[in-house]
Motif scaffolding. Structure first.
Motif: not given
Length: 252
Positions: A2-10
């Motif tokens: 999930d951290g990857w998706l959060e980083r992608l959004v950021a």
């Protein structure tokens, strides 16, 4: 994960799709890496072709940047509205910068990221100019890697791979795609990668050109991130081991 998706959004949140560059800004940005592979996202923001504004391939800039962070690839990406189309016109600032990067950092392979609509009947489309943009060994390597990550020609919808059919990277066209430019003029193998919206858009941003709300498939986006990171590492290893020499157009 999930951290990857959060980083992608950021990372994507820093892209302003339809805002021209402000004073002191450029239409695109460069992110340094450590492997001799460049990930390009020329349509990360809106761009202009034949005097008409074309919408962005949203989340391709964010994906390129995240792939660079995770793999060590160099990254060149559009992050402000462009007065040209880097994937269409010759001798534009994006291609000039790309040329400098390839020469300065001895780039041995270019992955050019694009986005296609959610209605497409495939998850990923590869464009190699019918094999002219890279040696067959790279083509085999990429197809094997896709298969290991669950993407194949006979796969169902988002797992299906379209090769040189819908998007060919400009073979037989006057359009100077990034893949054509890199492989034929710079002599560096390249592939165009088109990603279905479900494989890249975590959730559509309010400022996107496409106004309808949209959320991609989180599992498939994570799989795509893994694939891109694996692709960068695999072609970097191959380029280092096969004695590939730059300097002449790539032919089969």
């Amino acid at each position: 994960m999930d951290g990857w998706l959060e980083r992608l959004v950021a990372l994507e949140s820093e892209v302003e799709y339809k805002t021209p560059p402000r004073r002191g800004e450029g239409e695109f940005r460069f992110q340094a890496g450590s492997l001799p592979v460049l990930v390009s996202a020329p349509h990360g923001a809106a761009h202009t072709r034949h005097g008409r504004l074309k919408e962005e391939d949203d989340f391709t800039a964010g994906l390129a940047r995240l792939c660079g962070e995770l793999s060590g690839a160099y990254v060149l990406y559009a992050w402000r509205k462009s007065a040209t189309d880097p994937n269409y016109y010759p001798d534009v600032p994006y291609k000039q910068a790309l040329t400098q990067i390839v020469r300065r950092y001895d780039i041995r392979f270019v992955v050019d990221l694009h986005g296609c609509a959610a209605y497409r009947d495939f998850g990923i489309a590869l464009g190699t100019m019918q094999g002219q943009s890279l040696p067959r060994e790279y083509r085999r390597l990429i197809l094997r890697l896709l298969y290991r990550h669950g993407f194949r020609a006979g796969g169902g919808w988002l797992s299906r791979v379209d090769v040189d059919c819908t998007f060919t990277a400009g073979n037989g066209s006057r359009q100077e795609t990034i893949t054509r430019f890199v492989s034929q003029l710079l002599g560096v193998p390249a592939v165009q990668v088109e990603l279905n919206s479900y494989l890249r858009v975590v959730r559509r941003r309010p400022q996107a050109s496409e106004r309808d709300p949209f959320e991609g498939d989180a599992v498939m986006i994570e799989r795509t991130i893994n694939l891109l990171v694996g692709l960068v590492r695999a072609v970097a290893r191959y380029a280092a081991s096969d004695g590939f020499e730059r300097g002449s157009p790539t032919k089969l």
